[in-house]
Design a protein around this motif. Structure first.
Motif: not given
Lengths: 111, 110
Positions: B1, B35, B37, B42-43, B88, B90, B94, B99, B101-103
């Motif tokens: 983020d 991950y 998604q 959920g991822p 998606l 992700l 970490k 942790q 996440f990117g976009p």
């Protein structure tokens, strides 16, 4: 293998009502994380809990980690329309570096 | 983020092709996780890397591979793409207590 179950799948509330989502792991966790994801967005980190029985608060959000480190909850007091989204828990197992997400609880808030 | 970057943002590939996705973690974070998604779920954990070493692997076929570079950036590679790989992807940076996440990269396989 490790599984993380999350309930409920959906929750509709009136603005101002409280909301709780629950997370249960099939195995003991080293830590649990909570995320919020808005439609079209990516998961946003909220908090990580590590200690058995831990309780942490962030404004109207209260997070708990169970004594056995296998369950957790997120409680939102007096929901607002800005709280809409999907809330995910994610647990990291004791044995390895693998984080397993729950399926999420989607929160709808009616003004 | 807070500063995780991923490229590309969107990607359209044909079945059987190969794809490479890239991620740069937050400065100071040495661990990157990937991950997948799928819409409405959920991822799903794919890999975790720390200091260029694979630390964890999820239940994904060998068509999925990754690596981490000395600057801690990472690549996810997927070979022989299937329609079911549309998702998606992700990347997460970490740290010891968090942790981010990117976009994400939206991959569509046709």
């Amino acid at each position: 293998g490790q599984q993380v179950m999350q309930i409920p799948q959906y929750q509709h509330v009136q603005e101002g009502e409280d909301f709780t989502t629950y997370c249960n792991s099939s195995t003991t966790l080293s830590n649990i994380q909570w995320y919020k994801q808005r439609p079209g967005g990516h998961p946003v980190f909220l908090i990580q809990l590590v200690k058995s029985g831990e309780v942490k608060k962030q404004k109207r959000l209260t997070f708990q980690f169970g004594e056995a480190k296998k369950n957790s909850s997120l409680h939102i007091t007096a929901t607002q329309t800005t709280d809409v989204g999907t809330y995910f828990c994610a647990g990291e197992g004791m044995r390895g570096f693998k984080t397993i997400f729950g399926a999420g609880t989607r929160l709808f808030v009616k003004a | 983020d807070a500063g995780v970057t991923q490229s590309p943002t969107h990607l359209i590939k044909t079945r059987g092709q190969h794809v490479t996705l890239r991620c740069s973690p937050i400065s100071g974070h040495k661990s990157v996780s990937w991950y997948q998604q799928v819409l409405g779920q959920g991822p799903q954990f794919i890999f975790q890397y720390y200091e260029k070493e694979e630390r964890g692997r999820g239940n994904f076929p060998d068509r999925f591979s990754a690596r981490q570079f000395p600057n801690y950036s990472s690549e996810l590679n997927v070979n022989a793409l299937l329609l079911g790989d549309s998702a998606l992807y992700l990347c997460a940076s970490k740290g010891p207590y968090e942790q981010y996440f990117g976009p994400g990269t939206r991959l569509t396989v046709t």
